[in-house]
Design an enzyme around this catalytic site. Structure first.
Site, PDB file in Angstrom:
ATOM      1  N   GLU A 101       0.749  -1.174  -0.012  1.00 11.95           N
ATOM      2  CA  GLU A 101      -0.122  -0.125   0.112  1.00 11.95           C
ATOM      3  C   GLU A 101       0.908   1.242   0.013  1.00 11.95           C
ATOM      4  O   GLU A 101       1.906   1.430   0.910  1.00 11.95           O
ATOM      5  CB  GLU A 101      -0.914  -0.078   1.335  1.00 11.95           C
TER       6      GLU A 101
ATOM      7  N   THR B  26      -4.120   4.848  -0.946  1.00  4.88           N
ATOM      8  CA  THR B  26      -5.018   5.583  -0.298  1.00  4.88           C
ATOM      9  C   THR B  26      -5.404   6.759  -0.541  1.00  4.88           C
ATOM     10  O   THR B  26      -5.087   7.497  -1.349  1.00  4.88           O
ATOM     11  CB  THR B  26      -4.349   5.762   1.248  1.00  4.88           C
ATOM     12  N   TYR B  27      -6.737   7.175   0.231  1.00  4.52           N
ATOM     13  CA  TYR B  27      -7.102   8.760   0.127  1.00  4.52           C
ATOM     14  C   TYR B  27      -6.791   9.276   1.634  1.00  4.52           C
ATOM     15  O   TYR B  27      -6.623   8.732   2.588  1.00  4.52           O
ATOM     16  CB  TYR B  27      -8.776   8.359   0.248  1.00  4.52           C
TER      17      TYR B  27
ATOM     18  N   ARG C  46     -15.683   3.754   4.780  1.00  6.00           N
ATOM     19  CA  ARG C  46     -16.432   4.944   5.074  1.00  6.00           C
ATOM     20  C   ARG C  46     -15.529   6.353   5.395  1.00  6.00           C
ATOM     21  O   ARG C  46     -15.875   7.256   4.603  1.00  6.00           O
ATOM     22  CB  ARG C  46     -16.871   4.790   6.422  1.00  6.00           C
ATOM     23  N   GLY C  47     -14.407   5.912   5.670  1.00  6.62           N
ATOM     24  CA  GLY C  47     -13.300   7.270   5.526  1.00  6.62           C
ATOM     25  C   GLY C  47     -13.338   8.084   6.767  1.00  6.62           C
ATOM     26  O   GLY C  47     -14.429   7.724   7.701  1.00  6.62           O
TER      27      GLY C  47
ATOM     28  N   HIS D 217     -13.538  -2.738  15.674  1.00  2.26           N
ATOM     29  CA  HIS D 217     -13.710  -1.436  14.977  1.00  2.26           C
ATOM     30  C   HIS D 217     -13.803  -0.398  16.172  1.00  2.26           C
ATOM     31  O   HIS D 217     -14.507  -0.542  17.145  1.00  2.26           O
ATOM     32  CB  HIS D 217     -15.114  -1.501  14.327  1.00  2.26           C
TER      33      HIS D 217
ATOM     34  N   GLU E  35     -20.218  -5.584  15.074  1.00  2.99           N
ATOM     35  CA  GLU E  35     -19.251  -5.643  14.104  1.00  2.99           C
ATOM     36  C   GLU E  35     -19.345  -6.660  13.018  1.00  2.99           C
ATOM     37  O   GLU E  35     -19.118  -6.183  11.855  1.00  2.99           O
ATOM     38  CB  GLU E  35     -17.765  -5.492  14.902  1.00  2.99           C
TER      39      GLU E  35
ATOM     40  N   LYS F 152     -21.843  -6.208   4.531  1.00  4.81           N
ATOM     41  CA  LYS F 152     -21.019  -5.832   3.405  1.00  4.81           C
ATOM     42  C   LYS F 152     -20.598  -6.725   2.464  1.00  4.81           C
ATOM     43  O   LYS F 152     -20.499  -6.555   1.132  1.00  4.81           O
ATOM     44  CB  LYS F 152     -19.869  -4.885   4.080  1.00  4.81           C
TER      45      LYS F 152
ATOM     46  N   GLN G 221      -6.798  -4.178   9.098  1.00  8.79           N
ATOM     47  CA  GLN G 221      -6.034  -3.000   9.791  1.00  8.79           C
ATOM     48  C   GLN G 221      -4.663  -3.815  10.379  1.00  8.79           C
ATOM     49  O   GLN G 221      -4.732  -5.077  10.580  1.00  8.79           O
ATOM     50  CB  GLN G 221      -6.954  -2.411  10.892  1.00  8.79           C
TER      51      GLN G 221
END
Length: 290
Positions: free
Chosen positions: A18, A49-50, A108-109, A153, A162, A169, A180
């Protein structure tokens, strides 16, 4: 190639890296030197990434399309709900398809700085599942990854809920889960077991990031809320005389994690590189994959 196809066709764990878009124009060539060095390790795909609230959106798109054009690597672009509406998302995804980019990670961000509440940053996609559903309906040829949290989360302390949300999804169309960062493989294997119990059968790709400095360890804990630093690792880092010693410790720890994951025949391993090649290359060297 879709990431799900890469994972399905592999007979042994695949590796992915990444990157994030550089803030300064002068840093772009340095990043592509890093990508070139890591390309020698034969990653099956890379992701980009954003920033919070899509703050690096244009740079993300520029980096994704350049990687695709210059290296031929399969690229996964992060795509977030925050500050994004349907019109923006359609434009982005149409542009990606024109450039042969067919994989995204739907997130989601994070709330951007300068906006008081998360609700103010929400437009057409309140949650990642809304983005997954939209992509699956409007762009069915695009592969979709989602995020998972082995240690829980940070905004969903109810671990049963969770996993329930995660399954929704997957049922909405996600092809795989990338986790993560974590430092204890038992957390990852327990997370996978709980996914399977819940009927989540897509690949769960572990995310690895070595500790390389004392300051970096503190920063990681801030960025990856809920991530636990095991006491033995923490003691070795805090007892280290220099950051060189910290990096050696972090790389040894991460390499041991990676070797166990390989031995347990995970589908893939995702490395958070922080746009640097050295630590990842040393991990590969340690496990004999270079």
């Amino acid at each position: 190639m879709l990431v799900r196809e890469i994972l399905d066709s592999a007979n042994e764990p695949v590796f992915s890296f990444e990157f994030f878009p550089p803030k300064k124009d002068t840093e772009w060539e340095t990043l592509f030197d890093t990508i070139a060095n890591l390309n020698h390790l034969h990653p099956s795909y890379v992701s980009v990434t954003y920033g919070a609230g899509g703050s690096t959106r244009s740079r993300t798109h520029d980096l994704v399309t350049r990687i695709q054009k210059d290296t031929g690597l399969t690229v996964v672009s992060h795509l977030t709900c925050i500050c994004s509406d349907m019109t923006d998302t359609v434009s982005i995804l149409e542009n990606y398809l024109e450039h042969g980019i067919t994989n995204v990670l739907a997130l989601r961000g994070d709330k951007p700085a300068g906006i008081a509440t998360l609700d103010e940053a929400i437009k057409d996609f309140p949650h990642a599942i809304d983005l997954v559903r939209f992509i699956k309906k409007r762009f069915p040829s695009i592969g979709i990854g989602i995020a998972g949290f082995p240690e829980g989360h940070p905004e969903t302390p109810n671990r049963l809920k969770e996993i329930e949300y995660l399954k929704e999804k997957v049922d909405a169309g996600a092809d795989y889960i990338v986790t993560q960062l974590f430092f204890d493989n038992r957390d990852y294997f327990d997370f996978v077991d709980r996914c399977r119990i819940a009927g989540i059968n897509v690949p769960v790709i572990p995310g690895i990031m070595p500790v390389t400095t004392k300051r970096g360890m503190i920063r990681m804990s801030e960025l990856a809320l809920g991530a636990r630093i095991p006491a033995p690792l923490m003691k070795r880092v805090l007892d280290a005389v220099s950051d060189d010693d910290v990096a050696k410790t972090g790389i040894e720890w991460a390499a041991a994690q990676v070797q166990e994951l390989i031995d347990r025949k995970v589908k893939g391993i995702h490395f958070y590189t922080l746009n640097l090649a050295d630590a990842t290359m040393k991990i590969f060297e340690t496990i004999g994959k270079r």
